[in-house]
Structures are given as C-alpha cells and as structure tokens.
Motif scaffolding. Structure first.
Motif, PDB file in Angstrom:
ATOM      1  N   ASP A   6      70.042   9.847  33.176  1.00  0.00           N
ATOM      2  CA  ASP A   6      71.088  10.823  33.562  1.00  0.00           C
ATOM      3  C   ASP A   6      72.287  10.107  34.140  1.00  0.00           C
ATOM      4  O   ASP A   6      73.438  10.460  33.878  1.00  0.00           O
ATOM      5  N   THR A   7      72.080   9.090  34.910  1.00  0.00           N
ATOM      6  CA  THR A   7      73.192   8.352  35.532  1.00  0.00           C
ATOM      7  C   THR A   7      74.000   7.638  34.474  1.00  0.00           C
ATOM      8  O   THR A   7      75.235   7.615  34.503  1.00  0.00           O
ATOM      9  N   LEU A  10      76.325  10.243  32.581  1.00  0.00           N
ATOM     10  CA  LEU A  10      77.466  10.678  33.392  1.00  0.00           C
ATOM     11  C   LEU A  10      78.527   9.599  33.456  1.00  0.00           C
ATOM     12  O   LEU A  10      79.735   9.878  33.376  1.00  0.00           O
ATOM     13  N   TYR A  11      78.023   8.368  33.520  1.00  0.00           N
ATOM     14  CA  TYR A  11      78.956   7.235  33.586  1.00  0.00           C
ATOM     15  C   TYR A  11      79.786   7.159  32.308  1.00  0.00           C
ATOM     16  O   TYR A  11      81.015   6.969  32.341  1.00  0.00           O
ATOM     17  N   PHE A  13      80.577   9.610  30.252  1.00  0.00           N
ATOM     18  CA  PHE A  13      81.506  10.757  30.175  1.00  0.00           C
ATOM     19  C   PHE A  13      82.759  10.497  31.002  1.00  0.00           C
ATOM     20  O   PHE A  13      83.875  10.781  30.556  1.00  0.00           O
TER      21      PHE A  13
END
Length: 444
Positions: A6-7, A10-11, A13
């Motif tokens: 997940d991290t 997000l990075y 995006f």
C-alpha cells in the motif's frame, strides 16, 4: 507484507501528480516567456466617419395649395334625337356618320311628308268652312231679328182682325161663324210664327258659340298638323358632333325612336371627385355667402381657373379650365364632385404636334386652393411617417417633430416645427443614428 504494498502504490501516485503539475507549470512559464517576447500592437485611433447628406436651408414662403383630382372629359351638352312623327325616311344628310360635324340648321334627315301635307289641306278646308258657317249664322241672326218685328206686327193685326170679326158677329150678327173661326185661325198662326221666330233668335248666340268652338278645335288641329309637317324635317339645333347614329334612307321610323346622338363640343365638362376633407380645408368659396339663403347647397364656389393634364402625356398636353359648380356629395365615398368647364377655345392647343382636348380623355385636374402663409416646402420623402424631419445642427443629426399642413404627391408643406435658416436633410435616410456626424452638401 500488505502494508508495504500500500505504501509503494501511494508513493507512485504522488510521484505522478507531481510530474503532471511540473509539466503544467513548465508549459505556463514557456507561454509566458513567449508572450513577453512578442511586441504589443500599436493602439488604433478611433475616427468617426461622417454621413454624407444633401440638405436645404429653409426659407418660409406663401404657397397656394393645389387640389389634384382625376376625371374623364365629356361634352357638356349631348342630345338624343328622335323623330316626333312616324314615317319613311326619304333623305339623310350626306355626312351623317359618327365623328362628323354638322352645322346649325342643316337637315339631319327627312320623313315622307305626303300624308302630313294632305292633313294640313283637309284641316285648312275645315277651318274655312267653320269661318263661313259662323258668318252665315251671324247674317241669318241679323235678318231674323228684323223679321221678328214683322212677325210681331202680323200677330197684332191678326188679333185685331179676329176681335173685330168676332164682335161684329156676336153683336150685329154680321158675318158667319165660319169667318170668325178663320180669323181666329189666322191669329193663332201668326202668334205661333212670332214665338217660333223668337225662340230661334234666342238660340242664335248658342249656335254661334258652338260654331266658334268647332272652329277653334279645327284651328288647333291645323296647328298640330302644321307642326307635324314641319317635324318631318329634323334639323341640327347647334353645331354638333355626331356621336351615335342608326338610321338609313328608306327606313320606317316611329315617333320617339332614338336614331342618333349629337354632342355639343363647344363646351366640355370634366367631373372630378374630391375628398370632402380636402374640400373643407382647401376649396375656395366666395366671401359673400348665401346667394340663395333658402337653398342648402354649394352656391358660392369660387370660379377659379385650373390646369388640366392628359394622363397619357402629362408633361406635353395641358389645357386651362374653370371651376363651375358642385355636382353632388357622395355619402358612400365621402367625396364632393366638382364640375370643371372648358371652352372650345381653350380645348385647342396651338403647340405643334399637339392634340385637342376631346371627349373620352382621362385627365388630371389641378385646382388652386387656399394660400398657406409662412410655411416650408420639403420633398415628401424628407418627412418620416411619424411626421418628423432630420435637422443638421453643428454638423450633427437631430430629429425634430413637425406639423404637416398638406401632403402632395411630391412635396410636403410644413407649418410648424421648422424655423427660418434651419438646415433640413433632404436625403432619404433609413433609421439614422441620432447625433451622427454629417458631411453636408447644400442643394443647388
């Protein structure tokens, strides 16, 4: 393990968003840089383009209004001719044809007069016989009045003789009864003759009157017969133009049968209808009104001269006439019909290649009306439908309302709204801008 994935997403995006923003900022800065490199255009000066118009400097004047109307020329006098007696036509004027001119007293046609001559002769004989009868009765009347004295004397003598014979016989026994009877008979006979002659004499005045009445009747019949004999010849009562004819030599015509029409072109007439409002406002009447105060009619119309134009050649053919009378008032069209008279002298033009004014021509009549004082004349198109005109003031267009006193086919007469020396635009304009700059050309 799940948190690490997940991290990482997000990075990625965030990285993409930063890249997009960087691209947009770079493009904006590039466009700004290019815009700064371009020189700004020089500012254009606003120049007002003037509207070129033709104008007229106004001067007041006195104008005689002209009333224009239309009508057809007719001969003022036209006679339908019919024979007053019946019979066979024995003579016709050699020029009795449509369009020919027949002079006064010329014989148009003649009817067989044999029977009418015989009737005159018969009645002349009857008149002579009547005159002779009256003279004979009057002579006999005079003779019988003288005879009456003798008859009276005979009666008196017979009476005396009868009385004498009767007295001698009754007193002296002289004579016979037979002698007495004879003397009485003679006396009665003389008395009867006296009273019979007296009665005859008393009837003589009545017999004379009856004979006179019979003579008067025959004299009247003779006058009719002489008139009928004269009527066998039909003559022209005036110098006229044959307008219509239907008669042949040898034809039998009846009394009262219409055989020809004769027009008197010495005086022509044109009847023109005028709007009652124009008549009220502009027709000229005499100052002294009520020539016939007991008659309610237009008896004071001023007999002014007017100009007549043939509509087929209005600029080439014109004549003068005179206003004569008001013919009628039409309650349906609200018009007044005016009669214009034209004498034959004025109907013939002396210009080269010009035609005379003749019956049948359709013409325009210009009747001089009342005079308008201190008014202004403009072309009709210079006045709008709202009764406004365009003025030029300090080379700017101004719209002002006006009062139109009279509209004619080509001009408008203004009574109010314009002052002397005003400059009025006479160019035909359609919805011009108020206060527009003008380039004025004055009318020559």
């Amino acid at each position: 393990m799940i948190e690490t994935k997940d991290t990482t997403g997000l990075y990625k995006f965030i990285i993409r968003v930063i890249i997009c923003i960087s691209i947009l900022i770079s493009g904006f800065l590039g466009m700004k840089m290019l815009a700064n490199l371009k020189k700004p255009p020089t500012e254009a000066k606003k120049i007002e383009k003037p509207l070129r118009v033709m104008a007229r400097k106004m001067v007041s004047q006195d104008i005689s209004v002209k009333i224009k109307a239309y009508g057809e020329i007719k001969a003022k006098d036209m006679v339908n001719i019919s024979p007053e007696v019946s019979g066979r036509v024995t003579f016709i004027h050699p020029r009795l044809e449509t369009g020919e001119i027949i002079n006064t007293s010329e014989i148009l046609f003649q009817i067989d007069d044999k029977n009418y001559i015989a009737a005159v002769k018969e009645l002349k004989a009857l008149v002579a016989q009547g005159e002779s009868s009256i003279q004979r009765v009057q002579t006999q009347y005079s003779i019988d009045k003288k005879r009456l004295k003798n008859k009276k004397r005979n009666m008196e003598l017979s009476k005396d003789e009868f009385l004498r014979v009767k007295r001698l016989f009754q007193k002296n026994k002289v004579g016979t009864q037979s002698q007495v009877d004879v003397s009485e008979k003679n006396y009665n006979l003389a008395t009867d003759q006296f009273y019979l002659l007296t009665q005859t004499i008393e009837l003589y005045p009545y017999r004379i009157k009856e004979a006179q009445y019979a003579l008067t009747a025959n004299q009247a019949r003779l006058e009719v017969a002489l008139a009928n004999l004269e009527r066998c010849q039909v003559k022209a009562a005036f110098d006229g133009r044959v307008k219509w004819v239907q008669i042949e030599n040898g034809q039998f015509v009846n009394k009262g049968q219409h055989v020809l029409s004769l027009a008197n072109d010495k005086q022509l007439e044109i009847l023109v209808p005028i709007d009652s409002r124009d008549a009220q406002e502009w027709l000229q009447f005499k100052e002294s009104k009520n020539v016939h105060p007991s008659i309610a009619w237009f008896d004071d119309l001023l007999n002014v001269s007017c100009l007549i134009h043939w509509t087929e050649a209005p600029d080439q053919q014109s004549w003068t006439g005179k206003v004569h009378r008001v013919v009628n008032f039409n309650e349906h069209t609200r018009t007044i019909t005016i009669a214009i008279l034209v004498d034959s002298k004025n109907a013939v033009s002396h210009k080269k290649h010009s035609l005379p004014l003749v019956e049948g021509m359709f013409c325009q009549v210009e009747i001089p009306g009342k005079k308008l004082k201190k008014v202004y004349s403009l072309p009709r198109w210079a006045v709008t439908y709202e009764n406004t005109v365009y003025l030029a003031k300090e080379n700017r267009l101004k719209t002002v309302p006006v009062t139109v006193a009279k509209l004619e086919p080509e001009i408008a007469i203004i009574s109010k709204g314009i002052e002397p020396q005003d400059i009025v635009i006479i160019t035909r304009l359609t919805d011009p801008m108020e206060n527009a700059l003008l380039d004025i050309i004055f009318e020559q």
